[in-house]
Design an enzyme around this catalytic site. Structure first.
Site, mmCIF file in Angstrom:
data_model
loop_
_atom_site.group_PDB
_atom_site.id
_atom_site.type_symbol
_atom_site.label_atom_id
_atom_site.label_comp_id
_atom_site.label_asym_id
_atom_site.label_seq_id
_atom_site.Cartn_x
_atom_site.Cartn_y
_atom_site.Cartn_z
ATOM 1 N N LYS A 179 -6.084 -2.024 -1.563
ATOM 2 C CA LYS A 179 -5.285 -1.289 -0.567
ATOM 3 C C LYS A 179 -6.176 -0.826 0.579
ATOM 4 O O LYS A 179 -5.766 -0.863 1.755
ATOM 5 C CB LYS A 179 -4.590 -0.105 -1.235
ATOM 6 C CG LYS A 179 -3.513 -0.543 -2.223
ATOM 7 C CD LYS A 179 -3.067 0.602 -3.107
ATOM 8 C CE LYS A 179 -1.988 0.167 -4.086
ATOM 9 N NZ LYS A 179 -1.731 1.158 -5.126
ATOM 10 N N GLY B 168 5.522 3.126 -15.643
ATOM 11 C CA GLY B 168 5.591 1.947 -14.764
ATOM 12 C C GLY B 168 4.698 2.061 -13.535
ATOM 13 O O GLY B 168 4.845 1.304 -12.585
ATOM 14 N N VAL C 180 0.859 -1.199 0.000
ATOM 15 C CA VAL C 180 0.000 0.000 0.000
ATOM 16 C C VAL C 180 0.892 1.246 0.000
ATOM 17 O O VAL C 180 1.846 1.337 0.784
ATOM 18 C CB VAL C 180 -0.906 0.050 1.249
ATOM 19 C CG1 VAL C 180 -1.797 1.295 1.218
ATOM 20 C CG2 VAL C 180 -1.760 -1.204 1.368
HETATM 21 P P1 NAP Z 1 5.935 -6.260 -13.567
HETATM 22 O O1 NAP Z 1 6.728 -5.095 -14.042
HETATM 23 O O2 NAP Z 1 4.835 -6.779 -14.428
HETATM 24 O O3 NAP Z 1 6.973 -7.456 -13.272
HETATM 25 C C1 NAP Z 1 6.571 -8.743 -12.935
HETATM 26 C C2 NAP Z 1 7.779 -9.670 -12.964
HETATM 27 O O4 NAP Z 1 7.354 -10.936 -12.475
HETATM 28 C C3 NAP Z 1 8.388 -9.884 -14.333
HETATM 29 O O5 NAP Z 1 9.785 -9.898 -14.258
HETATM 30 C C4 NAP Z 1 7.884 -11.288 -14.745
HETATM 31 O O6 NAP Z 1 8.805 -12.053 -15.496
HETATM 32 C C5 NAP Z 1 7.759 -11.953 -13.383
HETATM 33 N N1 NAP Z 1 6.722 -12.990 -13.394
HETATM 34 C C6 NAP Z 1 5.396 -12.824 -13.481
HETATM 35 N N2 NAP Z 1 4.763 -14.009 -13.447
HETATM 36 C C7 NAP Z 1 5.748 -14.945 -13.326
HETATM 37 C C8 NAP Z 1 5.732 -16.355 -13.254
HETATM 38 N N3 NAP Z 1 4.594 -17.052 -13.277
HETATM 39 N N4 NAP Z 1 6.928 -16.997 -13.123
HETATM 40 C C9 NAP Z 1 8.077 -16.294 -13.100
HETATM 41 N N5 NAP Z 1 8.148 -14.946 -13.160
HETATM 42 C C10 NAP Z 1 6.989 -14.288 -13.285
HETATM 43 O O7 NAP Z 1 5.284 -5.951 -12.132
HETATM 44 P P2 NAP Z 1 5.701 -4.794 -11.104
HETATM 45 O O8 NAP Z 1 5.088 -3.505 -11.527
HETATM 46 O O9 NAP Z 1 7.157 -4.847 -10.844
HETATM 47 O O10 NAP Z 1 4.856 -5.241 -9.809
HETATM 48 C C11 NAP Z 1 5.305 -6.282 -8.968
HETATM 49 C C12 NAP Z 1 4.447 -6.291 -7.706
HETATM 50 O O11 NAP Z 1 4.610 -5.057 -7.021
HETATM 51 C C13 NAP Z 1 2.944 -6.415 -7.945
HETATM 52 O O12 NAP Z 1 2.368 -7.146 -6.891
HETATM 53 C C14 NAP Z 1 2.463 -4.979 -7.915
HETATM 54 O O13 NAP Z 1 1.086 -4.850 -7.578
HETATM 55 C C15 NAP Z 1 3.339 -4.432 -6.816
HETATM 56 N N6 NAP Z 1 3.544 -2.999 -6.829
HETATM 57 C C16 NAP Z 1 3.908 -2.377 -7.973
HETATM 58 C C17 NAP Z 1 4.153 -1.014 -7.966
HETATM 59 C C18 NAP Z 1 4.543 -0.271 -9.205
HETATM 60 O O14 NAP Z 1 4.678 0.959 -9.137
HETATM 61 N N7 NAP Z 1 4.788 -0.941 -10.329
HETATM 62 C C19 NAP Z 1 4.008 -0.306 -6.770
HETATM 63 C C20 NAP Z 1 3.619 -0.985 -5.594
HETATM 64 C C21 NAP Z 1 3.407 -2.338 -5.636
HETATM 65 P P3 NAP Z 1 9.159 -11.709 -17.033
HETATM 66 O O15 NAP Z 1 9.881 -10.411 -16.962
HETATM 67 O O16 NAP Z 1 10.026 -12.816 -17.490
HETATM 68 O O17 NAP Z 1 7.844 -11.604 -17.716
HETATM 69 N N1 HSE Z 2 -0.783 0.536 -10.030
HETATM 70 C C1 HSE Z 2 -0.516 0.973 -8.721
HETATM 71 C C2 HSE Z 2 -0.760 2.470 -8.629
HETATM 72 C C3 HSE Z 2 0.916 0.650 -8.355
HETATM 73 O O1 HSE Z 2 -0.912 3.103 -9.664
HETATM 74 O O2 HSE Z 2 -0.800 3.003 -7.521
HETATM 75 C C4 HSE Z 2 1.172 0.813 -6.905
HETATM 76 O O3 HSE Z 2 0.505 -0.151 -6.168
#
Ligand code: NAP
Ligand code: HSE
Length: 431
Positions: free
Chosen positions: A205, A187, A132
């Site tokens: 959240k 991103g 969150v």
């Molecule tokens: P993302 O950019 O889509 O990255 C996901 C990663 O996980 C990729 O490297 C992907 O591999 C890997 N992956 C997915 N499924 C897989 C599987 N079945 N086996 C192996 N590897 C797998 O996601 P993200 O934005 O970094 O988010 C990650 C987490 O953080 C999520 O829970 C999201 O809600 C949370 N989050 C994100 C943000 C943000 O600002 N982005 C902020 C807070 C929280 P490949 O690269 O090989 O496809």
């Molecule tokens: N997609 C989410 C946001 C990433 O825009 O806040 C952080 O959890």
């Protein structure tokens, strides 16, 4: 210095690569803070051949078993997202005696109980600060720093993507599609951005925050959700003219009379309201407690490095305990079972925009219809003509949602009403 603490990283996308980058760039400071070096040993990805920035020197694998069975790995950091297989991988890691850190709000909001139980059973930590508010510390404050309080309200802007979009639409008159694309490129957005714009990400959240604040299990299904897909440039213009901004709010309240009320929806906020100036990808969360009074947490709610900051805070916390040979195991704090308040009974002021026949006596009929349903009007304005219809904007006084529902139905049946274009809540107070 103690023995090296080794991490198995699941996922190397926006957040995973940020974690690798910050662990490398700040390795010296982190080692001093922990009392031992902290290193990534293996990274789980789907495609091990793909070239990735910040991956140099790290071992990539597509086998979860390799990480789970690796006795040298102390902490599994789950940054894949989604329910499956992330949930099962975390359970396997905990059962193998590894601490787990995650940013995964989907799992937290929908299926966390067995994870907490497994962590407790195996005497390992389960931490989720980044789930969150991106980089904002809010989970640890609720779980630890504010434990003296009985918390009655948590109100926040907790989705960076929609806040970025609404800000750009308000400041530059940018189109919905263009700003969504920008948020994805930066991103901020989820893999499927409908979770952001339809309010589900914020609802997850809100469920996590409400569970921690009120010590009762709140799941996604207990949260009333409405996204920003129906917000139009016209609503944004009216909000500006009337002295408001539109924000997607997560609202959680716990009252003795009504029970726990948790909802996510767009709302008109007066411009002078503290949350009204939270712009772009920034998030802010207000908490009201009976000892602290009001507290506000503010920072970047999404993005690679801010989110990595929160993930690494958990890694450092677990690593310090490993280094000192202690296990705090705060675990699940949902020790109550509270009743939920139905949406129909929630109260707010409302903005209602409607198209009506442009003829004498219409305003009177509209006002009477609202009055018949017990809805009192604060102001009515008419500024535009759209396709030979007059556009009317009504702001109501505080009223139960069920009365607004009934008024909407009665207005729809009025022959002079062509269309109810939008109904949006107006939040007067935060805490
Ligand atoms: P993302 O950019 O889509 O990255 C996901 C990663 O996980 C990729 O490297 C992907 O591999 C890997 N992956 C997915 N499924 C897989 C599987 N079945 N086996 C192996 N590897 C797998 O996601 P993200 O934005 O970094 O988010 C990650 C987490 O953080 C999520 O829970 C999201 O809600 C949370 N989050 C994100 C943000 C943000 O600002 N982005 C902020 C807070 C929280 P490949 O690269 O090989 O496809
Ligand atoms: N997609 C989410 C946001 C990433 O825009 O806040 C952080 O959890």
């Amino acid at each position: 210095m103690g023995k090296t603490i080794r991490i198995g990283l699941l996922g190397f996308g926006t957040v995973g690569s940020g974690v690798a980058r910050v662990l490398r760039e700040n390795a010296h400071e982190i080692e001093k803070k922990v009392g031992a070096p902290v290193e990534i040993k293996s990274v789980l990805v789907r495609d091990t051949k793909k070239k990735r920035q910040y991956m140099e020197g790290l071992h990539a694998t597509d086998s979860i078993d390799e990480i789970i069975n690796d006795k040298e790995i102390d902490i599994v950091v789950e940054l894949m997202g989604g329910m499956s297989p992330a949930h099962d991988y975390m359970i396997c890691a905990l059962k193998a005696g590894k601490h787990v850190v995650t940013a995964n709000k989907d799992v937290l909001a929908e299926s966390a109980r067995d994870i907490f139980d497994t962590a407790k059973e195996h005497h390992v930590e389960f931490m989720f600060e980044a789930s969150v508010g991106g980089g904002i510390p809010i989970i640890t404050p609720l779980k630890e720093c504010l434990t003296a309080n009985r918390i009655s309200e948590v109100v926040g802007i907790v989705n960076g993507t929609t806040n970025y979009m609404l800000t750009k639409m308000t400041e530059c008159g940018a189109s919905y599609d263009a700003v969504l694309k920008e948020a994805q490129e930066k991103g901020y957005a989820e893999a499927n951005p409908s979770a952001d714009v339809e309010g589900l990400d914020a609802a997850r959240k809100a469920a996590i925050l409400a569970s921690l604040a009120f010590n009762t299990r709140v799941s996604l299904e207990n949260v009333a959700v409405e996204g920003i897909t129906h917000i139009t440039p016209e609503d944004i213009d009216y909000a500006t003219q009337l002295g408001y901004v539109i924000k997607l709010l997560a609202i959680a309240r716990d009252t003795p009379e009504n029970g726990v009320d948790v909802r996510v929806h767009p709302a008109f906020l007066p411009k002078e309201h503290p949350l009204a100036s939270v712009n772009g990808v920034y998030n802010a969360i207000y908490v009201k407690g009976n000892a602290i009074g009001e507290a506000m947490f503010y920072g970047q709610g999404a993005g690679s490095l801010p989110t990595a900051s929160a993930v690494i805070a958990d890694i450092v916390s677990v690593s310090r305990d490993i280094e000192r040979g202690i296990f705090r195991g705060i675990g699940c704090t949902c020790f109550e079972t509270k009743k939920f308040c139905p949406v129909a009974k929630t109260e707010s002021d409302y903005y209602i925009r409607l198209l009506v026949a442009d003829e004498p006596g219409v305003l009177g009929k509209i006002a009477t219809t609202f009055g018949d349903q017990g809805v009192s009007l604060k102001s009515v304005i008419q500024t535009r003509v759209v396709d030979d219809n007059a556009e009317i904007v009504v702001i109501t006084h505080h009223v139960k949602h069920e009365r607004i529902d009934k008024a909407e139905r009665a207005l729809t049946d009025l022959p002079v009403v062509t269309k109810i274009s939008n109904v949006i809540r107006v939040e007067r107070t935060v805490v």
